[in-house]
Design a protein around this motif. Structure first.
Motif, PDB file in Angstrom:
ATOM      1  N   GLY A  81       8.859  11.066  -8.061  1.00 24.65           N
ATOM      2  CA  GLY A  81       9.275  12.346  -8.633  1.00 24.65           C
ATOM      3  C   GLY A  81      10.777  12.533  -8.622  1.00 24.65           C
ATOM      4  N   THR A  82      11.477  11.609  -7.942  1.00 23.81           N
ATOM      5  CA  THR A  82      12.942  11.691  -7.830  1.00 23.81           C
ATOM      6  C   THR A  82      13.531  10.344  -8.184  1.00 23.81           C
ATOM      7  OG1 THR A  82      12.881  13.353  -6.073  1.00 23.81           O
ATOM      8  CG2 THR A  82      14.843  11.984  -6.178  1.00 23.81           C
ATOM      9  N   LEU A  83      14.519  10.355  -9.071  1.00 26.36           N
ATOM     10  CA  LEU A  83      15.205   9.106  -9.412  1.00 26.36           C
ATOM     11  C   LEU A  83      16.656   9.190  -8.976  1.00 26.36           C
ATOM     12  CD1 LEU A  83      15.062   6.328 -10.930  1.00 26.36           C
ATOM     13  CD2 LEU A  83      15.998   7.550 -12.907  1.00 26.36           C
ATOM     14  N   ILE A  84      17.089   8.164  -8.257  1.00 25.86           N
ATOM     15  CA  ILE A  84      18.513   8.042  -7.921  1.00 25.86           C
ATOM     16  C   ILE A  84      19.029   6.831  -8.698  1.00 25.86           C
ATOM     17  CG2 ILE A  84      20.217   7.703  -6.085  1.00 25.86           C
ATOM     18  CD1 ILE A  84      18.125   8.752  -4.078  1.00 25.86           C
ATOM     19  N   THR A  93       0.846  -1.208   0.000  1.00 26.32           N
ATOM     20  CA  THR A  93       0.000   0.000   0.000  1.00 26.32           C
ATOM     21  C   THR A  93       0.881   1.259   0.000  1.00 26.32           C
ATOM     22  OG1 THR A  93      -0.082  -0.096   2.397  1.00 26.32           O
ATOM     23  CG2 THR A  93      -1.951  -1.050   1.200  1.00 26.32           C
ATOM     24  N   LEU A  94       2.196   1.034   0.149  1.00 26.38           N
ATOM     25  CA  LEU A  94       3.122   2.173   0.190  1.00 26.38           C
ATOM     26  C   LEU A  94       3.158   2.883  -1.165  1.00 26.38           C
ATOM     27  CD1 LEU A  94       5.100   2.913   2.603  1.00 26.38           C
ATOM     28  CD2 LEU A  94       6.907   2.130   1.092  1.00 26.38           C
ATOM     29  N   ARG A  95       3.204   4.197  -1.135  1.00 28.87           N
ATOM     30  CA  ARG A  95       3.284   4.966  -2.380  1.00 28.87           C
ATOM     31  C   ARG A  95       4.640   5.667  -2.435  1.00 28.87           C
ATOM     32  NH1 ARG A  95       0.729   1.855  -3.752  1.00 28.87           N
ATOM     33  NH2 ARG A  95      -1.515   1.694  -3.965  1.00 28.87           N
ATOM     34  N   PRO A  96       5.639   5.022  -3.049  1.00 35.88           N
ATOM     35  CA  PRO A  96       6.998   5.578  -3.032  1.00 35.88           C
ATOM     36  C   PRO A  96       7.124   6.906  -3.775  1.00 35.88           C
ATOM     37  CG  PRO A  96       6.899   3.576  -4.362  1.00 35.88           C
ATOM     38  CD  PRO A  96       5.551   3.751  -3.769  1.00 35.88           C
ATOM     39  N   LYS A  97       7.982   7.755  -3.250  1.00 38.14           N
ATOM     40  CA  LYS A  97       8.232   9.072  -3.851  1.00 38.14           C
ATOM     41  C   LYS A  97       9.583   9.116  -4.556  1.00 38.14           C
ATOM     42  CE  LYS A  97       4.424  10.790  -2.589  1.00 38.14           C
ATOM     43  NZ  LYS A  97       3.455  10.609  -3.668  1.00 38.14           N
ATOM     44  N   VAL A  98      10.457   8.193  -4.151  1.00 40.62           N
ATOM     45  CA  VAL A  98      11.810   8.178  -4.716  1.00 40.62           C
ATOM     46  C   VAL A  98      12.083   6.794  -5.303  1.00 40.62           C
ATOM     47  CG1 VAL A  98      14.279   8.379  -4.157  1.00 40.62           C
ATOM     48  CG2 VAL A  98      12.637   9.915  -3.064  1.00 40.62           C
TER      49      VAL A  98
END
Ligand code: HPA
Length: 302
Positions: free
Chosen positions: A129-132, A42-47
């Motif tokens: 929204g952020t890619l590493i 259910t986690l919505r990752p941002k990175v």
């Protein structure tokens, strides 16, 4: 009747090709992949974090994690390269919700550009929204030594193709995306700051991408140096282009796995690359953790 069905199939195929790519990149398939992932967490990752060759162990740092093998995710390309585990790990790192690609696929494995970058499309659709991006690279700059880290400040694409070739999906991004700030300047400054605080040597360099899988020749390395490259590798550039197309901010860090061809005597061996990488995985994860702590308050522009 059969002839009629075949004709319809043919028309459908032609339409797929002309309207946004055959195979992976149609909206229906993206939706199926997203649904399969969201059934597991259910986690919505941002990175999003891509762990390159030999760096997969960094995924062990992820907390509250769910790991989904790539072969359980519809349409997700399977890794064939040695040193790439092939799992999507979703969890938290420094309290930031992240999705980690433990392994990626490469052009030299025979995948098409839209397949290589399909995971980035999915990450974007998930709200990342952020890619590493991390990778193993050969050190072209004569001041770089194996085991060093280098933040990528720009790239030169010598892969001979581009992941955005074909019909543009305007929902994902513009036809002619700008690449002036492909590597986010604020992110580069943050990463340098973190490394400085931790006393970790972090270079800043230009990454030149070749298709591989043969390593470069000494003449190609001399050319890459003359053209302004500090690092050479076989990955990252397709993903970075697509991430920028979708409006993501990108941080990319190379681990210098070896001196590029001809810099020192002797041949290049993949095992050497993997050994150097596993030694640097700890440093890489330290920089990533510090970076996440810094960006945490502003993460999730979407
Ligand atoms: N060249 C290209 N890719 C690489 C290298 C190299 O020397 N080392 C690790 N990945």
């Amino acid at each position: 009747m059969t002839v009629f069905t075949h004709a319809q199939d043919l028309i459908k195929t032609i339409r797929e090709v002309t309207e946004g790519g055959i195979g992976m990149l149609n909206a229906e398939k993206t939706a199926e992949t997203l649904a399969a992932i969201s059934r597991r967490t259910t986690l919505r990752p941002k990175v999003g974090i891509i762990l390159g060759s030999g760096l997969g162990s960094a995924a062990e740092a992820i907390e509250n994690s769910v790991a989904v093998p790539y072969d359980e995710i519809p349409y997700w390309p399977r890794t064939t390269a040695i040193g790439h585990a092939g799992r999507l790990v979703i969890g938290t790192l420094e309290d930031v919700p992240v999705v980690v690609m433990q392994g990626r696929v490469h052009f030299y494995e025979g995948y098409m550009m839209d397949e290589i970058t399909f995971p980035i499309r999915i990450l974007g659709e998930m709200g990342v929204g952020t890619l590493i991006a991390t990778n193993a690279a050969g050190g072209v700059n004569l001041t770089y030594a194996p085991g060093d880290l280098a933040v990528i400040k720009d790239h030169i694409n010598l892969m001979g193709t581009n992941p955005l070739i074909g019909a543009n999906n305007n929902k994902w991004g513009p036809r002619f995306p700008d690449m002036t700030y492909a590597y986010d300047e604020e992110y580069i400054a943050s990463a340098l700051d973190v490394a400085d605080t931790l006393n970790i040597r972090l270079h800043q360099g230009v990454y030149m991408a070749f298709s591989g899988p043969s390593y470069e020749t000494p003449a190609e390395i001399r050319m890459s140096r003359a053209l302004g490259a500090d690092l050479v590798g076989m990955s990252t550039v397709p993903e970075v282009i697509v991430a920028n197309h979708m409006g993501m901010r990108v941080l990319a860090i190379s681990c210098v796995a070896n001196y590029a061809a001809g810099v020192k005597e002797g041949k290049l061996h993949h095992q050497e690359v993997l050994d150097a990488m596993s030694k640097s995985a700890d440093l890489m994860i330290k920089v990533i953790r510090g970076f996440l702590r810094k960006i945490a308050p502003n993460v999730g522009r979407y």
